[in-house]
Motif scaffolding. Structure first.
Motif, mmCIF file in Angstrom:
data_model
loop_
_atom_site.group_PDB
_atom_site.id
_atom_site.type_symbol
_atom_site.label_atom_id
_atom_site.label_comp_id
_atom_site.label_asym_id
_atom_site.label_seq_id
_atom_site.Cartn_x
_atom_site.Cartn_y
_atom_site.Cartn_z
ATOM 1 N N LEU A 26 -19.497 -30.822 -93.657
ATOM 2 C CA LEU A 26 -18.358 -30.211 -93.082
ATOM 3 C C LEU A 26 -17.111 -30.033 -93.930
ATOM 4 O O LEU A 26 -16.571 -28.895 -93.927
ATOM 5 C CB LEU A 26 -17.777 -30.908 -91.691
ATOM 6 C CG LEU A 26 -16.787 -30.322 -90.817
ATOM 7 C CD1 LEU A 26 -17.130 -28.873 -90.323
ATOM 8 C CD2 LEU A 26 -16.489 -31.340 -89.858
ATOM 9 N N LYS A 27 -16.794 -30.987 -94.648
ATOM 10 C CA LYS A 27 -15.435 -30.920 -95.642
ATOM 11 C C LYS A 27 -15.813 -29.594 -96.831
ATOM 12 O O LYS A 27 -14.901 -28.860 -96.740
ATOM 13 C CB LYS A 27 -15.586 -32.247 -96.615
ATOM 14 C CG LYS A 27 -14.505 -31.967 -97.555
ATOM 15 C CD LYS A 27 -14.434 -33.375 -98.472
ATOM 16 C CE LYS A 27 -13.759 -33.117 -99.619
ATOM 17 N NZ LYS A 27 -13.593 -34.413 -100.498
ATOM 18 N N TRP A 28 -17.252 -29.502 -97.175
ATOM 19 C CA TRP A 28 -17.225 -28.318 -98.128
ATOM 20 C C TRP A 28 -17.565 -27.091 -97.530
ATOM 21 O O TRP A 28 -17.349 -26.087 -97.959
ATOM 22 C CB TRP A 28 -18.480 -28.840 -98.953
ATOM 23 C CG TRP A 28 -18.006 -30.033 -99.893
ATOM 24 C CD1 TRP A 28 -18.537 -31.295 -99.808
ATOM 25 C CD2 TRP A 28 -17.178 -29.820 -101.159
ATOM 26 N NE1 TRP A 28 -17.895 -31.912 -100.797
ATOM 27 C CE2 TRP A 28 -17.040 -31.215 -101.629
ATOM 28 C CE3 TRP A 28 -16.521 -28.707 -101.854
ATOM 29 C CZ2 TRP A 28 -16.416 -31.373 -102.583
ATOM 30 C CZ3 TRP A 28 -15.827 -29.143 -102.689
ATOM 31 C CH2 TRP A 28 -15.720 -30.262 -103.476
ATOM 32 N N GLN A 29 -18.221 -27.197 -96.152
ATOM 33 C CA GLN A 29 -18.060 -25.696 -95.586
ATOM 34 C C GLN A 29 -16.694 -25.180 -95.029
ATOM 35 O O GLN A 29 -16.514 -24.042 -95.339
ATOM 36 C CB GLN A 29 -19.001 -26.165 -94.038
ATOM 37 C CG GLN A 29 -20.522 -26.363 -94.325
ATOM 38 C CD GLN A 29 -21.018 -26.772 -92.968
ATOM 39 O OE1 GLN A 29 -20.224 -27.344 -91.966
ATOM 40 N NE2 GLN A 29 -22.309 -26.476 -92.778
ATOM 41 N N GLN A 30 -15.680 -26.211 -94.922
ATOM 42 C CA GLN A 30 -14.426 -25.796 -94.438
ATOM 43 C C GLN A 30 -13.567 -25.567 -96.013
ATOM 44 O O GLN A 30 -12.817 -24.394 -95.968
ATOM 45 C CB GLN A 30 -13.590 -26.865 -93.859
ATOM 46 C CG GLN A 30 -13.986 -27.309 -92.508
ATOM 47 C CD GLN A 30 -13.579 -28.555 -91.943
ATOM 48 O OE1 GLN A 30 -13.056 -29.257 -92.734
ATOM 49 N NE2 GLN A 30 -13.431 -28.273 -90.671
ATOM 50 N N ARG A 31 -14.027 -25.805 -97.139
ATOM 51 C CA ARG A 31 -13.511 -25.596 -98.244
ATOM 52 C C ARG A 31 -13.923 -23.932 -98.862
ATOM 53 O O ARG A 31 -13.128 -23.438 -99.209
ATOM 54 C CB ARG A 31 -13.713 -26.593 -99.341
ATOM 55 C CG ARG A 31 -13.252 -26.242 -100.725
ATOM 56 C CD ARG A 31 -13.219 -27.039 -101.765
ATOM 57 N NE ARG A 31 -12.788 -26.554 -102.992
ATOM 58 C CZ ARG A 31 -12.842 -27.442 -104.097
ATOM 59 N NH1 ARG A 31 -12.860 -28.438 -104.155
ATOM 60 N NH2 ARG A 31 -12.206 -26.868 -105.320
ATOM 61 N N TYR A 32 -15.211 -23.709 -98.851
ATOM 62 C CA TYR A 32 -15.757 -22.565 -99.420
ATOM 63 C C TYR A 32 -16.393 -21.829 -97.920
ATOM 64 O O TYR A 32 -17.283 -22.021 -97.515
ATOM 65 C CB TYR A 32 -17.009 -22.858 -100.298
ATOM 66 C CG TYR A 32 -16.553 -23.572 -101.534
ATOM 67 C CD1 TYR A 32 -15.511 -23.029 -102.377
ATOM 68 C CD2 TYR A 32 -17.180 -24.738 -101.843
ATOM 69 C CE1 TYR A 32 -15.272 -23.339 -103.550
ATOM 70 C CE2 TYR A 32 -16.732 -25.273 -103.354
ATOM 71 C CZ TYR A 32 -15.734 -24.723 -103.939
ATOM 72 O OH TYR A 32 -15.126 -25.146 -105.227
ATOM 73 N N LYS A 33 -15.446 -20.978 -97.914
ATOM 74 C CA LYS A 33 -15.725 -20.032 -96.628
ATOM 75 C C LYS A 33 -16.438 -18.628 -96.822
ATOM 76 O O LYS A 33 -16.955 -18.085 -96.072
ATOM 77 C CB LYS A 33 -14.401 -19.836 -95.857
ATOM 78 C CG LYS A 33 -14.115 -21.116 -95.054
ATOM 79 C CD LYS A 33 -12.599 -20.928 -94.458
ATOM 80 C CE LYS A 33 -11.836 -22.157 -93.794
ATOM 81 N NZ LYS A 33 -10.923 -21.790 -93.064
ATOM 82 N N TYR A 34 -16.578 -18.283 -97.951
ATOM 83 C CA TYR A 34 -17.052 -17.197 -98.661
ATOM 84 C C TYR A 34 -17.894 -17.449 -99.879
ATOM 85 O O TYR A 34 -17.345 -18.179 -100.854
ATOM 86 C CB TYR A 34 -15.947 -15.915 -99.018
ATOM 87 C CG TYR A 34 -15.458 -15.299 -97.812
ATOM 88 C CD1 TYR A 34 -15.991 -14.155 -97.214
ATOM 89 C CD2 TYR A 34 -14.342 -16.169 -96.893
ATOM 90 C CE1 TYR A 34 -15.370 -13.699 -96.273
ATOM 91 C CE2 TYR A 34 -13.640 -15.347 -95.963
ATOM 92 C CZ TYR A 34 -14.452 -14.093 -95.348
ATOM 93 O OH TYR A 34 -13.800 -13.780 -94.397
ATOM 94 N N ILE A 35 -19.258 -17.291 -99.755
ATOM 95 C CA ILE A 35 -19.969 -17.599 -100.884
ATOM 96 C C ILE A 35 -20.713 -16.210 -101.556
ATOM 97 O O ILE A 35 -21.174 -15.280 -100.594
ATOM 98 C CB ILE A 35 -21.067 -18.677 -100.610
ATOM 99 C CG1 ILE A 35 -20.478 -19.944 -100.005
ATOM 100 C CG2 ILE A 35 -22.242 -18.696 -101.635
ATOM 101 C CD1 ILE A 35 -21.558 -20.664 -99.266
ATOM 102 N N LEU A 36 -20.545 -16.050 -102.811
ATOM 103 C CA LEU A 36 -21.142 -14.916 -103.457
ATOM 104 C C LEU A 36 -22.161 -15.491 -104.304
ATOM 105 O O LEU A 36 -21.762 -16.451 -105.307
ATOM 106 C CB LEU A 36 -20.341 -14.018 -104.208
ATOM 107 C CG LEU A 36 -18.992 -13.585 -103.259
ATOM 108 C CD1 LEU A 36 -17.908 -14.365 -102.831
ATOM 109 C CD2 LEU A 36 -18.634 -12.200 -103.821
ATOM 110 N N ILE A 37 -23.289 -14.949 -104.630
ATOM 111 C CA ILE A 37 -24.469 -15.353 -105.592
ATOM 112 C C ILE A 37 -24.943 -14.186 -106.141
ATOM 113 O O ILE A 37 -25.219 -13.194 -105.716
ATOM 114 C CB ILE A 37 -25.445 -16.027 -104.682
ATOM 115 C CG1 ILE A 37 -24.882 -17.201 -103.804
ATOM 116 C CG2 ILE A 37 -26.486 -16.668 -105.901
ATOM 117 C CD1 ILE A 37 -26.102 -18.001 -103.008
#
Length: 298
Positions: free
Chosen positions: A191-202
Motif C-alpha cells: 500500500l505504501k508503494w502504491q500510494q507513492r507511485y500513482k502513474y507507471i510507464l514502461i
C-alpha cells in the motif's frame, strides 16, 4: 496525430504499439511532462521503467532537457527501483556481481560431465536458463535443459543456488522474486508503494517476464494508471524468460485499456523499411510492420 494521443492520455491503462523509429522516447517523456504540467500530477508520483540502465539514463536526460530543469521523476530499470532494501535490509553488496556468478557456473560446469567447445557460450546459455526457471517459476525437477543433460543441469542449478546462500548473495532474479513475495505477504508495504507511485510507464514492454509483470500489476492497483510501450516483433530477452504474449494479452488483464498504434517511422527510409518488413513478413506473417510508412522520404 497518434503520438499526441499517447502523450495526452491521462488516467487508466494504455497500450502503445510502437516500432523502431516511431518516437517511443518522445511519447514517454512527453507524456510525463503532460501529466505534470496539465494534469497536475506530482513528479515524485511518476515511475518510468526501462530495461537497461543506459536507456533509463538517456530517457532521464531527454526529459530534463525537455522540461529545462530537474524534477524528481523516478527513471530506472526494474532492478534499480526494487524495494527489498526497505524490508530485507539488502544493499548493493548483497547483489552478486557478474564475474562472481560466471565463476560459480564455470566451476559447476567444469565439475560436470558436460563437454563444451566454448565454455563462455555454455556459461551464457546456462545463465539464461537459470534466469528463465526463476522468472517463470518452473520446478527444476520438471525442467529439461536445451543445452545439457537434465541431471547435469539440475546439479549445476543446485550448486549455483547453494553458493548464493553460502555467500549470502542474491541475483537480479531473486530481487524481483523477493519483491513479489514481499508485496504478497505485506499488504501494508504494498500500500505504501502504491500510494507513492500513482502513474507507471514502461518502455520496451515486449521484454517483460512474468515476475516483473506480477510486481507491476500489484504496484499499479487500485488506480491502474499503467502506460506501456512496446513492439511484439522486437523481443530480445526470450532467453531469460521474457514473454511477448504478456503484452499481447494486456487487453484481457485491463479490459478498458486504450490501444494506440504508432505506425510512422521517423528514423529510416522506405528502402530500409521494405527490407525489414520483408524479413518480418517471412518470419511472423507480417503482423503489422508491413503497414509502416516512412517520414524520411519526402
Amino acid at each position: 496525430n497518434e503520438q499526441l494521443k499517447a502523450i495526452e492520455f491521462n488516467k487508466g491503462a494504455c497500450l502503445v504499439l510502437a516500432g523502431p523509429g516511431s518516437g517511443k522516447t518522445t511519447v514517454l517523456t512527453g507524456r510525463v511532462k503532460y501529466l505534470i504540467d496539465n494534469c497536475h500530477v506530482k513528479p515524485s508520483e511518476i515511475l518510468v521503467i526501462t530495461f537497461t540502465k543506459a536507456a533509463a539514463t538517456e530517457m532521464k536526460n531527454r526529459f530534463t532537457t525537455l522540461c529545462g530543469r530537474k524534477l524528481p521523476v523516478t527513471f530506472g530499470t526494474f532492478h534499480a527501483v526494487y524495494l527489498l532494501k526497505y524490508a530485507y535490509n539488502d544493499t548493493v553488496d548483497n547483489i552478486i556481481k557478474d564475474e562472481v556468478r560466471e565463476q560459480i557456473i564455470k566451476d559447476a560446469v567444469e565439475r560436470s560431465n558436460i563437454e563444451t567447445e566454448d565454455i563462455n557460450e555454455t556459461i551464457n546459455l546456462i545463465t539464461g536458463e537459470i534466469s528463465r526457471i526463476k522468472t517463470e517459476g518452473i520446478d527444476i525437477d520438471a525442467y529439461y535443459s536445451t543445452n545439457c543433460p537434465q541431471e547435469e543441469f539440475k546439479s549445476i542449478f543446485r550448486r549455483y543456488e547453494s553458493e548464493l546462500k553460502r555467500k549470502r548473495l542474491i541475483d537480479f532474479d531473486d530481487m524481483l522474486l523477493y519483491c513479489r513475495e514481499l508485496f504478497l505477504q505485506r499488504k501494508d508495504i504494498l500500500l505504501k508503494w502504491q500510494q507513492r507511485y500513482k502513474y507507471i510507464l514502461i518502455d520496451e514492454f515486449q521484454d517483460i517476464n512474468k515476475v516483473q509483470y506480477d510486481v507491476i500489476r500489484m504496484l499499479a492497483e487500485p488506480e491502474r494508471n499503467i502506460f506501456i510501450v512496446g513492439d511484439d516483433d522486437q523481443s530480445i530477452y526470450g532467453f531469460r524468460g521474457s514473454r511477448p504474449e504478456i503484452m499481447l494479452n494486456f487487453e484481457k488483464d485491463y479490459k478498458n485499456a486504450k490501444v494506440i498504434l504508432l505506425e510512422e517511422n521517423y528514423r529510416s527510409t522506405n528502402n530500409i523499411l521494405k527490407a525489414a518488413n520483408s524479413v518480418i513478413k517471412n518470419n511472423s506473417e507480417g503482423k503489422k510492420l508491413n503497414l509502416w510508412s516512412s517520414k524520411r522520404d519526402g
